[in-house]
Design an enzyme around this catalytic site. Structure first.
Site, PDB file in Angstrom:
ATOM      1  N   GLU A  43      -5.234  -8.340   0.744  1.00 33.91           N
ATOM      2  CA  GLU A  43      -5.875  -8.098   2.011  1.00 33.91           C
ATOM      3  C   GLU A  43      -7.295  -7.918   1.644  1.00 33.91           C
ATOM      4  OE1 GLU A  43      -4.378  -5.203   4.622  1.00 33.91           O
ATOM      5  OE2 GLU A  43      -2.238  -5.628   3.978  1.00 33.91           O
TER       6      GLU A  43
ATOM      7  N   GLU B 218       0.838  -1.060  -0.128  1.00 36.92           N
ATOM      8  CA  GLU B 218       0.080   0.009  -0.060  1.00 36.92           C
ATOM      9  C   GLU B 218       0.897   1.220   0.042  1.00 36.92           C
ATOM     10  OE1 GLU B 218      -3.348  -0.035   2.987  1.00 36.92           O
ATOM     11  OE2 GLU B 218      -4.208  -1.713   2.165  1.00 36.92           O
TER      12      GLU B 218
HETATM   13  C1  BG6 Z   1      -4.132  -2.080   5.443  1.00 37.84           C
HETATM   14  C2  BG6 Z   1      -2.636  -2.324   5.913  1.00 37.84           C
HETATM   15  O1  BG6 Z   1      -4.008  -0.645   5.146  1.00 37.84           O
HETATM   16  O2  BG6 Z   1      -5.223  -2.066   6.149  1.00 37.84           O
HETATM   17  C3  BG6 Z   1      -2.877  -3.377   7.019  1.00 37.84           C
HETATM   18  O3  BG6 Z   1      -2.079  -2.862   4.929  1.00 37.84           O
HETATM   19  C4  BG6 Z   1      -3.771  -2.782   8.149  1.00 37.84           C
HETATM   20  O4  BG6 Z   1      -1.553  -3.246   7.560  1.00 37.84           O
HETATM   21  C5  BG6 Z   1      -5.140  -2.676   7.379  1.00 37.84           C
HETATM   22  O5  BG6 Z   1      -3.783  -3.436   9.287  1.00 37.84           O
HETATM   23  C6  BG6 Z   1      -6.166  -2.479   8.213  1.00 37.84           C
HETATM   24  O6  BG6 Z   1      -6.272  -1.217   8.724  1.00 37.84           O
HETATM   25  P1  BG6 Z   1      -6.566  -0.576  10.214  1.00 37.84           P
HETATM   26  O7  BG6 Z   1      -6.257   0.805  10.026  1.00 37.84           O
HETATM   27  O8  BG6 Z   1      -7.812  -1.089  10.601  1.00 37.84           O
HETATM   28  O9  BG6 Z   1      -5.699  -1.548  10.933  1.00 37.84           O
END
Ligand code: BG6
Length: 490
Positions: free
Chosen positions: A386, A170
């Protein structure tokens, strides 16, 4: 497209889950690891949510064998994790720390022995602190060379064990949070610096891909990009144009560079006019054009909706009021803050979508829209690196977590993914975020994403016991049936 019957997921589909070093490992100063920018940043009171940090995290560093056994029990085919650069090169560029390399080798071996494909992320935001101090981190070209060296250590060591490699996680998110919104280190608010650092990160990505071809000829490499489609607020042509601008601003600015080796023309021209464009040399251009990834890693949480840009509206208003001279810039300045987006689009809420407890739009159909768009535009297989739901989970007295909301979220997205595959998009795999609960960079330990509950909270480490949630057993079944059970009850 309507399909009365959906294609099955491919036979070798990588059913996976994901994590990142700083968010799970702990062992922040163990076995020769150097400090990272996050180790330092989280120590400054007020920088993180309730001052949470990753010193212990969920102690994966010491419990990785137990975690891999749980992955095996779940039937995972793939596990995405990141390597902490400062474990490999404690000062970012000098001596190799053998103990750090060994930790990842042990983890990789453990995964392979248990039939799980390792998906290795090279950079998930934990830059070695020494590089920040010596070279201003990603603002110094020396950091690009240091990244190349670090990658080559891993390429040489794991070429025969790891097939799938991810360069940057990201890049759009960490540059904006670090250099614009002051929410990540280095906590800067300067868009010119942001675009310049981002350019050097593009070079680091390109250097890594170029070296990869030499050292890991049989492997596959690509970035993980935080992607969502940009919807126009209406069918009004100005809104449609705004969505084009939004897509270029939020997505193509990175994806075109990764996949086509060049920056998008309109946006570059706009940034030049504003005096904030990155400085790109001919050597840089040649490097960017010389590489192409093998796949696109997509992190999907949500997209965005936009309407006509602010200046367009103000100009119209000025014309209606018959002002003699129209200077939208001056007018916008009077109305409020001028941003990079002011002349391109305005982001608005989408009235058709529900939100998570943290205000993130929930949009499974947007997942299909997004994947179709990138596949059509860039012609590369996609790997979902993800996707998941952050929620407050409750541990019952009999030690269960009934997270049907997470099951529903994942199920809805997976059904859309299956439709996307039926449409014709080549999808290599799906990694849910995340395997265990972990540290959220901005939301501490209470925002939980995992299939496995970890007994800890923001203030206390507690037992760190691993407790499978209902979603664990649900995903186990999904994997066992290769996704065939997803649409059974439709
Ligand atoms: C993504 C990242 O942006 O979202 C992760 O790659 C992150 O590392 C995930 O944990 C969720 O975001 P957040 O802010 O809800 O933890």
């Amino acid at each position: 497209m309507y399909h009365s019957k959906l294609d099955s997921f491919p036979d070798n589909f990588l059913w996976g889950a994901a994590s990142a070093a700083y968010q799970i490992e702990g062992g922040w100063n163990t076995d020769g690891k150097g400090l990272t920018i996050w180790d330092q940043y989280a120590q400054v009171p007020g920088n993180t949510f309730e001052n949470t940090d990753g010193k212990v995290a969920v102690d994966h560093y010491h419990r990785y064998k137990e975690d891999v056994q749980l992955m095996k029990k779940m039937g995972l085919k793939a596990y995405r994790f990141s390597v902490s650069w400062a474990r490999i090169l404690p000062d970012g560029e000098g001596e190799v720390n053998e103990a750090g390399v060994q930790f990842y080798e042990d983890l990789i071996d453990e995964l392979i022995e248990n039939g799980i494909e390792p998906l290795l992320t090279l950079y998930h935001w934990d830059l070695p602190l020494a590089l920040q101090e010596k070279y201003q981190g990603w603002e110094g070209r020396e950091t690009v060379q240091a990244f190349k060296k670090y990658c080559e250590v891993l390429f040489k060591r794991f070429a025969n064990k790891v097939t799938y490699w991810i360069t940057m996680n990201e890049q759009n998110v960490f540059t904006a949070l670090g250099y614009r919104w002051q929410a990540h280190p280095p906590k800067v608010s300067d868009v010119k610096r942001m675009y310049q650092a981002n350019h050097l990160i593009n070079l680091a990505h390109a250097e890594a891909v170029a070296s990869f071809r030499e050292f890991v000829p049989k492997g596959k490499i690509g970035p993980s990009f935080g992607y969502g489609a940009t919807y126009p607020a209406s069918s009004h042509p100005q809104d449609v144009l705004a969505a084009e601008n939004g897509d270029t601003f939020n997505n193509r600015w990175w994806l075109d560079v990764y996949c086509k080796g060049r920056y998008p023309v309109f946006m570059m021209k706009q940034l030049k006019k504003m005096g904030i464009a990155p400085e790109v040399t001919e050597v840089d251009e040649n490097l960017l054009q010389s590489v192409k990834p093998d796949f696109l890693g997509i992190n999907y949480y949500h997209g965005g909706t936009v309407k006509t840009n602010q200046w367009e509206e103000l100009t119209k208003e000025a014309k209606e009021k018959e002002y003699s001279s129209i200077d939208p810039y001056q007018m916008a300045a009077k109305e409020g803050e001028i941003t990079i987006e002011s002349g391109m689009f305005q982001t608005i809420e989408n009235p058709h979508l529900e939100k998570t407890d943290w205000g993130w739009e929930i949009d499974p159909v947007g997942f299909r829209v997004a994947l179709r768009k990138v596949y059509a535009e860039y012609d590369l297989p996609v790997l979902i690196t993800e996707n998941g739901l952050g929620a407050l989970d409750t541990l019952t007295e009999d030690k269960k977590i009934h997270d049907d909301y997470r099951i529903n979220y994942l199920k809805d997205h997976l059904i859309e993914l299956q439709k996307t595959i039926t449409d014709g998009v080549e999808v290599l795999g799906y990694c849910a975020w995340s395997f265990t609960d972990l540290l959220s960079w901005l939301n501490g330990y209470k925002k939980r994403y995992g299939f496995i509950y970890i007994d800890r909270d923001n203030q206390e480490e507690r037992s760190l016991e691993r407790i499978p949630k209902d979603s664990f057993y649900w995903y186990q079944k999904v994997i066992e049936t290769n996704g065939d059970n997803l649409t059974n009850d439709l």
